[in-house]
Design a protein around this motif. Structure first.
Motif, PDB file in Angstrom:
ATOM      1  N   GLU A   1       2.410   4.769 -10.725  1.00  0.00           N
ATOM      2  CA  GLU A   1       3.777   5.588  -9.546  1.00  0.00           C
ATOM      3  C   GLU A   1       3.630   6.561  -8.128  1.00  0.00           C
ATOM      4  O   GLU A   1       4.587   7.411  -7.747  1.00  0.00           O
ATOM      5  N   GLU A   2       2.020   6.210  -7.633  1.00  0.00           N
ATOM      6  CA  GLU A   2       2.503   6.453  -6.024  1.00  0.00           C
ATOM      7  C   GLU A   2       3.334   5.013  -5.044  1.00  0.00           C
ATOM      8  O   GLU A   2       3.453   4.028  -5.557  1.00  0.00           O
ATOM      9  N   GLU A   3       3.928   6.116  -3.992  1.00  0.00           N
ATOM     10  CA  GLU A   3       4.492   5.089  -2.930  1.00  0.00           C
ATOM     11  C   GLU A   3       4.144   4.871  -1.883  1.00  0.00           C
ATOM     12  O   GLU A   3       3.266   6.004  -1.707  1.00  0.00           O
ATOM     13  N   CYS A   4       4.472   4.367  -1.112  1.00  0.00           N
ATOM     14  CA  CYS A   4       3.764   3.909   0.597  1.00  0.00           C
ATOM     15  C   CYS A   4       5.411   3.128   1.223  1.00  0.00           C
ATOM     16  O   CYS A   4       6.152   3.111   1.019  1.00  0.00           O
ATOM     17  N   GLN A   5       5.248   3.892   1.799  1.00  0.00           N
ATOM     18  CA  GLN A   5       7.104   3.185   3.393  1.00  0.00           C
ATOM     19  C   GLN A   5       5.587   2.651   4.463  1.00  0.00           C
ATOM     20  O   GLN A   5       4.797   2.861   5.006  1.00  0.00           O
TER      21      GLN A   5
ATOM     22  N   LYS B   1       6.610   0.945  -3.969  1.00  0.00           N
ATOM     23  CA  LYS B   1       6.149   1.719  -5.452  1.00  0.00           C
ATOM     24  C   LYS B   1       5.170   0.918  -5.831  1.00  0.00           C
ATOM     25  O   LYS B   1       4.939  -0.623  -6.192  1.00  0.00           O
ATOM     26  N   ALA B   2       4.286   1.541  -6.820  1.00  0.00           N
ATOM     27  CA  ALA B   2       3.384   0.579  -7.825  1.00  0.00           C
ATOM     28  C   ALA B   2       3.520   1.149  -9.245  1.00  0.00           C
ATOM     29  O   ALA B   2       3.268   2.762  -9.258  1.00  0.00           O
ATOM     30  N   ASN B   3       2.796   0.171 -10.015  1.00  0.00           N
ATOM     31  CA  ASN B   3       2.918   0.497 -10.976  1.00  0.00           C
ATOM     32  C   ASN B   3       1.547   0.457 -12.081  1.00  0.00           C
ATOM     33  O   ASN B   3       0.881   0.399 -10.878  1.00  0.00           O
TER      34      ASN B   3
ATOM     35  N   PHE C   1       0.236  -9.877   7.131  1.00  0.00           N
ATOM     36  CA  PHE C   1       0.950 -10.104   5.662  1.00  0.00           C
ATOM     37  C   PHE C   1       0.417  -8.694   5.822  1.00  0.00           C
ATOM     38  O   PHE C   1      -0.540  -7.526   5.801  1.00  0.00           O
ATOM     39  N   LEU C   2       1.027  -7.747   4.189  1.00  0.00           N
ATOM     40  CA  LEU C   2       0.315  -6.224   3.747  1.00  0.00           C
ATOM     41  C   LEU C   2       0.139  -6.566   3.038  1.00  0.00           C
ATOM     42  O   LEU C   2       0.251  -7.000   1.542  1.00  0.00           O
ATOM     43  N   SER C   3      -1.565  -5.817   2.424  1.00  0.00           N
ATOM     44  CA  SER C   3      -2.505  -5.444   1.432  1.00  0.00           C
ATOM     45  C   SER C   3      -2.607  -4.390   1.297  1.00  0.00           C
ATOM     46  O   SER C   3      -2.067  -3.748   1.457  1.00  0.00           O
ATOM     47  N   PHE C   4      -2.468  -4.760  -0.122  1.00  0.00           N
ATOM     48  CA  PHE C   4      -2.448  -2.993  -1.071  1.00  0.00           C
ATOM     49  C   PHE C   4      -3.673  -3.492  -2.667  1.00  0.00           C
ATOM     50  O   PHE C   4      -3.835  -4.466  -2.468  1.00  0.00           O
ATOM     51  N   LEU C   5      -3.893  -2.421  -2.501  1.00  0.00           N
ATOM     52  CA  LEU C   5      -5.695  -2.394  -3.800  1.00  0.00           C
ATOM     53  C   LEU C   5      -4.684  -0.835  -4.405  1.00  0.00           C
ATOM     54  O   LEU C   5      -4.802   0.507  -3.952  1.00  0.00           O
ATOM     55  N   VAL C   6      -4.349  -1.312  -5.863  1.00  0.00           N
ATOM     56  CA  VAL C   6      -3.100  -0.880  -6.266  1.00  0.00           C
ATOM     57  C   VAL C   6      -4.621   0.159  -7.864  1.00  0.00           C
ATOM     58  O   VAL C   6      -4.656  -1.327  -8.446  1.00  0.00           O
TER      59      VAL C   6
END
Length: 560
Positions: free
Chosen positions: A356-360, A419-421, A454-459
């Motif tokens: 439920e968090e999001e980033c810009q 946004k992350a689920n 590229f963009l990297s995410f740890l959810v």
């Protein structure tokens, strides 16, 4: 303005990076199958790999200021002309060293520096102290030293800003420092290139590598983690990306080639033949090149003394360079670098998200170095893995929510909301999931991008709110066991986190380090891979122990 602008300082020396490597293998996260041998030294990808007892620390070593360039474009490497020459770039003398941290075991190609302090020191006098804003390396090049093996053959660049600056320059009478203070006293731009890292644990230089870098001005509103300029793309697989800016005030091109050419094992550059900078005035698909000037790589001081930065006067060619793409030619007249005429790049490109968090994510688009307005940027999830498998990465795709396209504004800027689920624990024994998002202009091809961009995410996964609020030892034990397995220096030398009696006995000190800001070098865990929910669960457990038993730690805060 950036590290390529004036007033500019260059330095060179060594660095130390001491990561623990037990977690390099994602299967080592499985508590059920973990073996004692995984904490032992191993050749290559075996046992605990090449540094199982690493501390995670990152330090500057013997980094000396080599040269300065003033606002008027003149430069010197003589300490008699400017006393900043010969001063030392150091990390903290009041805290533990900064930490180098992978985003994830399955995304080790965007390692970041956390809690790093950058100081300029003359003897025992501190001239400048600052905080390095957390940033990951990029443009990693695995063929920098092709005759060497492992990560020793690799190079990468770090770029960030220095903040919270404390100046103490009154006594040193440095023209450079006075000019830098006048134009950029609140923040500075820093970039450094690292290579020739020693992975041999029998070597006296183990965990040490070579570093060259530059510090220059930074103005608010500009990118922090890359320089918006004139990006140069290699036209052969034997060289790597470069960047340039046009300094209008000094009517010159400034090019950073520090991470662009292969080197011999002794560190000397292989490409020493004269190169030339030119502009291509031909139509699309055709070359009509006007030469601007020579680039000298054979100068023995080019790398160590100038950090791989070249300056070429434009003379009467200013408008020609502003209106046409740059090229670099080798001694045979072949084009080996071409400017990417239209270019888009994300500033910050590594993110941690809880459900439920999001980033810009901020993007900057340009054409020949000028802002590119009303340009559509397209995004897509990356399907291929970034690192070792199993387990599977990038699923479920529903955990990542973002628009397919966005458009730049009149200043060539755009912002993407991601946004992350809850991913739902798809990796089982590893918390959360790693994702990648690639991007390019909608009228271009993803294959034409700099493949590092590229963009990297740890959810992270979510945790039952009842367990977070009222945890038992059984709730946190699997987490603590994992850290005890993966970081033997901690579990064997300081705290065995898998032992409830030891955790309870030292609850106060553990609560102190688990509660610190993630950017503090004392933050625990050093790997920064603990989710919001699991962090709260551990802290709540420790608080409950403290409230029942009172303070009884045998270790004091002063020892941190």
């Amino acid at each position: 303005m950036s590290y390529l602008n004036s007033p500019r300082l260059t330095f060179s020396g060594q660095f130390q990076a001491d990561p623990s490597t037990v977690n390099n293998d994602p299967t080592h996260f499985n508590n059920q199958t973990f073996e004692p041998d995984f904490q032992k030294w191993g050749p290559g990808a075996s046992n605990g790999w090449w540094n199982p007892e690493g501390t995670g620390s990152w330090r500057f070593l013997s980094c000396i200021v080599q040269s300065v360039t003033y606002l008027d474009g003149t430069s010197t490497s003589d300490p008699k002309e400017d006393p900043v020459i010969g001063m030392t770039i150091m990390d903290s003398n009041q805290k533990v060293a900064g930490k180098i941290v992978d985003l994830d075991s399955q995304q080790q190609m965007v390692s970041a520096l956390w809690g790093l302090v950058v100081r300029l020191v003359a003897g025992d006098q501190e001239i400048l102290r600052s905080d390095y804003e957390v940033a990951s390396f990029t443009n990693i090049w695995m063929n920098r030293a092709p005759e060497l093996g492992g990560d020793t053959r690799a190079a990468a660049i770090f770029q960030s800003t220095l903040t919270n600056i404390n100046w103490n320059i009154e006594s040193c009478n440095s023209r450079y420092l006075k000019e830098l203070f006048e134009v950029s006293k609140n923040q500075l731009s820093i970039q450094f290139t690292t290579d020739l890292y020693d992975m041999d644990h029998t070597s006296p230089a183990f965990t040490i590598g070579r570093i060259v870098g530059s510090i220059g001005p930074y103005f608010e509103g500009e990118p922090k983690y890359f320089t918006q300029g004139r990006p140069l793309f290699p036209q052969t697989s034997t060289i790597n990306y470069a960047n340039a800016i046009i300094d209008k005030n000094l009517n010159q091109v400034v090019i950073d080639l520090a991470n662009s050419f292969p080197i011999f094992p002794n560190g000397t550059i292989k490409n020493t033949l004269p190169l030339t900078l030119g502009v291509n005035t031909g139509k699309v698909g055709f070359d009509d090149i006007t030469i601007i000037g020579e680039i000298h790589l054979a100068d023995s001081n080019w790398y160590k003394g100038q950090s791989g930065i070249n300056t070429i006067p434009l003379g009467p060619n200013t408008s020609l360079v502003e209106e046409n793409p740059l090229v670099i030619l080798n001694s045979e007249g072949e084009v080996i670098f071409r400017e990417s005429v239209e270019y888009v790049c994300a500033d910050k490109f590594v993110f941690y998200l809880n459900p439920e968090e999001e980033c810009q994510v901020n993007f900057y688009a340009s054409k020949l170095g000028k802002p590119l307005p009303d340009k559509e940027i397209e995004f897509q999830l990356i399907n291929s893995p970034f690192g070792p498998t199993p387990p599977v990465v990038g699923v479920p795709k529903s955990a990542m929510v973002f628009p397919k396209t966005i458009k730049t504004d009149t200043l060539g800027k755009a912002s993407l909301t991601v946004k992350a689920n809850d991913p739902g624990n798809p990796r089982g024994y590893i918390d959360g999931q790693v994702y990648g998002i690639s991007y390019n202009f909608s009228d271009g091809y993803f294959s034409e991008c700099n493949q590092n961009n590229f963009l990297s995410f740890l959810v992270f996964d979510s945790v039952d709110p009842e367990k977070v609020a009222n945890p038992t030892w059984e709730d946190i034990q699997p987490i603590m066991q994992q850290y005890a397995n993966l970081y033997p220096l901690m579990s064997k030398g300081i705290f065995n986190l898998a032992d409830q009696s030891i955790v309870d006995k030292n609850a106060e000190i553990l609560q102190f380090v688990f509660s610190k800001d993630k950017e503090d070098p004392n933050y625990m865990p050093a790997t920064r891979d603990l989710s919001r929910d699991k962090s709260a669960m551990i802290i709540n457990y420790l608080n409950a122990v403290i409230s029942k038993a009172g303070t009884k730690d045998s270790i004091t805060f002063k020892k941190l």
